[in-house]
Motif scaffolding. Structure first.
Motif, PDB file in Angstrom:
ATOM      1  N   CYS A 503      24.419  -1.918  18.338  1.00  0.00           N
ATOM      2  CA  CYS A 503      24.431  -1.930  19.796  1.00  0.00           C
ATOM      3  C   CYS A 503      25.496  -2.850  20.391  1.00  0.00           C
ATOM      4  N   LEU A 504      26.303  -3.518  19.549  1.00  0.00           N
ATOM      5  CA  LEU A 504      27.347  -4.397  20.068  1.00  0.00           C
ATOM      6  C   LEU A 504      28.439  -3.576  20.745  1.00  0.00           C
ATOM      7  N   HIS A 505      29.064  -4.168  21.770  1.00  0.00           N
ATOM      8  CA  HIS A 505      30.202  -3.540  22.445  1.00  0.00           C
ATOM      9  C   HIS A 505      31.531  -4.074  21.914  1.00  0.00           C
ATOM     10  N   ASP A 506      31.504  -5.290  21.396  1.00  0.00           N
ATOM     11  CA  ASP A 506      32.733  -5.916  20.902  1.00  0.00           C
ATOM     12  C   ASP A 506      32.583  -6.154  19.406  1.00  0.00           C
ATOM     13  N   PRO A 507      33.385  -5.528  18.569  1.00  0.00           N
ATOM     14  CA  PRO A 507      33.258  -5.735  17.113  1.00  0.00           C
ATOM     15  C   PRO A 507      33.535  -7.173  16.685  1.00  0.00           C
ATOM     16  N   GLN A 508      34.214  -7.947  17.536  1.00  0.00           N
ATOM     17  CA  GLN A 508      34.547  -9.337  17.202  1.00  0.00           C
ATOM     18  C   GLN A 508      33.517 -10.324  17.729  1.00  0.00           C
ATOM     19  N   THR A 509      32.371  -9.864  18.094  1.00  0.00           N
ATOM     20  CA  THR A 509      31.330 -10.755  18.609  1.00  0.00           C
ATOM     21  C   THR A 509      31.009 -11.823  17.570  1.00  0.00           C
ATOM     22  N   PRO A 510      30.986 -13.110  17.967  1.00  0.00           N
ATOM     23  CA  PRO A 510      30.680 -14.178  16.995  1.00  0.00           C
ATOM     24  C   PRO A 510      29.283 -14.020  16.407  1.00  0.00           C
ATOM     25  N   CYS A 538      29.029  -1.763  16.145  1.00  0.00           N
ATOM     26  CA  CYS A 538      29.206  -0.880  17.296  1.00  0.00           C
ATOM     27  C   CYS A 538      28.873   0.573  16.916  1.00  0.00           C
ATOM     28  N   GLY A 539      28.978   1.441  17.882  1.00  0.00           N
ATOM     29  CA  GLY A 539      28.696   2.844  17.626  1.00  0.00           C
ATOM     30  C   GLY A 539      27.395   3.337  18.207  1.00  0.00           C
ATOM     31  N   GLY A 540      26.571   2.436  18.732  1.00  0.00           N
ATOM     32  CA  GLY A 540      25.311   2.881  19.321  1.00  0.00           C
ATOM     33  C   GLY A 540      24.170   2.837  18.320  1.00  0.00           C
ATOM     34  N   GLY A 541      22.992   2.468  18.816  1.00  0.00           N
ATOM     35  CA  GLY A 541      21.850   2.321  17.941  1.00  0.00           C
ATOM     36  C   GLY A 541      21.298   3.650  17.457  1.00  0.00           C
TER      37      GLY A 541
END
Length: 598
Positions: A503-510, A538-541
């Protein structure tokens, strides 16, 4: 002008419902923890409107204050708490109900007046470490059991291990004067977790301790029979004579009976269970056979006598049902018998000699499976005396024996029907739990840990029926299905973190933000994230993608985690310092950092 309605007393924002066999003290402690652990003064003031007092009593006082603050009828709330969260039902098996109508003019609910033997403080709280582990797995939260607090019980009826009443590490008692008992959830002040005692070596209980604990637990779980004290004494006397402790025709040989009880329990265990025996006060130990003394005898004495005489709680309850159904209530309630002699009751008709002799012969015939001809052969003298007093005695005995035989056949048929019904329900219930498991694990939303309690609730919603919690002897298939489909902690962490990554929008999320979003424990979450470091975020749950990933890596519901050998830091009061900034490493925060050598 119309009078303004008075503002009703504010109800509690929430008060936890009781788990099966949970004490009221445990429920209050869970409320205290869920409210963020305010001061104990604030918790007691909010629940009872009083200063802190002990909640280790056998039947706690001031429950009416709490009942008034809960939603619904205050009187029904009070009765429910006393019935399901105190030991009152066990007392009512031996002493019957004891209610009072005083304070009838009081606005609110009528109080229940209890004698001192019921309201006494036990000053101890017993726990079973394995029960704490099982409760957290089955209900999502550990708690303190009523059955472990029964006076005289020293073993867990379920796990056959000895109960503990203090910290195994430092010896600190669980129960402190006028304090809540938080050890089951927070661990001891020394940092020891009570649940860890299950792995560090619990002591096995003896067979007598286990049987006694199971007998007491079965009486507590059964509906109260509410025997009068005279009916209870009659049950004791009849059974003592049946097992051979007889003196004369219809008297009990107290010396023989006490010797058998002492030999069965053993002197060491008997001294542990009964303080009077430990102090050497055995002269009036069996005064439970006297109406004026039995009403004031401690519950432990009645439990020990009933257990020794019957050994099986079902047999004792069946005998109680028989005397209630065949004989009227004899005498007055216990609190009346204690002050008024039984001979003062002028309305109670006295038994005739022929009636007593008839009942004795019928009892002997039922015990030895005799008919009337065999009674004449083996008890000729008694039968001869009886027919002189009552010529139709033979016909009466035959009729009673026929009724008893018919009742026995009915009971056996009813037992067969109950077993068949239990088996049918077991099959249906296990199938419903299998469907509930598919629904819970297949739900395309943020994963929530699938516990046994959740499986039962979902199964009830699917079938539209509500049943009590299943036990293994009666519902083996259901219990097996619950154990098969319940989710382990690490499997839940894996599902939750994979969903969070999807569910992340940013692949670089810490990493620290990912842990915050997952709302999981930091160090365990980081260990699982490191295990799934090759996963593309990312990619949606999608729960189907998560299930396929877990299947590819061979991660089952009972997964032991990415590093089973690693020991993680404990949170809360069990936390130990890792640097010497606030005290010695491995100690509690704030401990002195001064050198010990002077």
């Amino acid at each position: 002008m119309h009078a303004m309605p008075q503002k009703s007393e504010a109800q509690l924002p929430f008060f936890p419902a009781g788990f099966p066999d949970e004490t009221i003290g445990s429920r209050v402690s869970r409320y205290h923890i869920r409210r963020g652990q305010p001061t104990m003064y604030a918790t007691y003031k909010q629940l009872f409107g009083k200063l802190p007092f002990s909640l280790t009593g056998l039947v706690q006082q001031n429950l009416d204050k709490l009942a008034e603050k809960l939603p619904g009828s205050a009187q029904e709330n009070l009765l429910e708490m006393q019935r399901s969260s105190t030991l009152l039902p066990l007392f009512q098996q031996f002493f019957g109900p004891k209610t009072a109508t005083k304070h009838a003019d009081r606005q609110g609910i009528p109080l229940v007046e209890l004698s001192r033997r019921i309201t006494g403080d036990s000053r101890l709280t017993h726990m079973c470490a394995q029960c704490l582990i099982d409760d957290e797995r089955e209900h999502g939260c550990p708690y303190i059991h009523r059955a472990h607090q029964i006076p005289g019980v020293t073993a867990c009826w379920r796990h056959s291990t000895q109960l503990i009443d203090c910290c195994p590490s430092c010896g600190c008692p669980f129960a402190q004067p006028n304090q809540l008992i938080l050890s089951a959830w927070m661990g001891c002040e020394c940092g020891y977790s009570i649940a860890d005692h299950a792995q560090s070596g619990q002591r096995a209980a003896s067979n007598v301790e286990i049987e006694f604990a199971q007998f007491a637990q079965a009486l507590l779980a059964a509906s109260p029979r509410r025997l009068s004290i005279q009916q209870l004494i009659n049950i004791y006397k009849d059974r003592a004579i049946e097992i051979g402790c007889q003196w004369g025709n219809s008297r009990v040989n107290h010396k023989m009976l006490f010797g058998k009880i002492e030999a069965h329990f053993g002197k060491e265990l008997l001294a542990t269970i009964d303080p009077a025996y430990k102090a050497g006060k055995t002269g009036h130990w069996l005064n439970i056979f006297c109406a004026h003394s039995a009403v004031e005898a401690p519950l432990t004495r009645h439990l020990m006598a009933a257990y020794f005489l019957f050994r099986n709680a079902t047999l004792f309850l069946a005998r109680a049902d028989a005397i209630i159904n065949t004989k009227p209530e004899l005498g007055d309630p216990p609190h009346v018998l204690n002050s008024v002699p039984a001979s003062s009751d002028k309305t109670e008709p006295e038994k005739q000699p022929e009636d007593e002799l008839l009942e004795e012969l019928v009892s002997l015939a039922l015990r030895d499976n005799y008919d009337v001809q065999q009674l004449w052969r083996h008890y000729f003298g008694s039968m001869k005396r009886l027919v002189k007093l009552r010529p139709d005695a033979g016909e009466v005995i035959e009729k009673r024996l026929a009724n008893a035989a018919a009742k026995k056949r009915q009971d056996e048929a009813r037992a067969v029907r109950l077993r068949e019904r239990s088996h049918r329900i077991d099959v249906e219930w296990s199938q419903a739990i299998n469907k509930a498991s598919l629904a819970l694990y297949g739900e395309n939303g943020r994963p929530v840990r699938v516990t046994q309690n959740q499986l039962l609730k979902t199964a009830e919603a699917l079938t539209g029926s509500c049943r009590s919690y299943p036990t293994e002897p009666a519902f083996p298939l259901t219990v097996a299905a619950l154990k098969t489909h319940e989710e382990g902690l690490w499997h839940f962490y894996a599902r939750r973190l994979l969903w969070t990554l999807q569910c992340l929008h940013d692949p670089q999320t810490p990493i620290y933000k990912i842990v915050v979003h997952s709302k999981l424990e930091t160090y365990k979450a980081k260990a699982v994230l490191e295990y799934f470091s090759d996963f593309t975020p990312c990619g949606g749950g999608s729960i189907q993608v998560i299930k396929s990933i877990l299947r590819e890596r061979g991660i089952e519901k009972g997964w032991q985690g990415p590093c089973p050998e690693r020991e993680f830091y404990r949170a809360g009061r069990a936390y130990r310092l890792r640097t010497d900034r606030r005290g010695p490493i491995g100690g509690l925060a704030g401990e002195s950092n001064l050198p010990t050598d002077v």
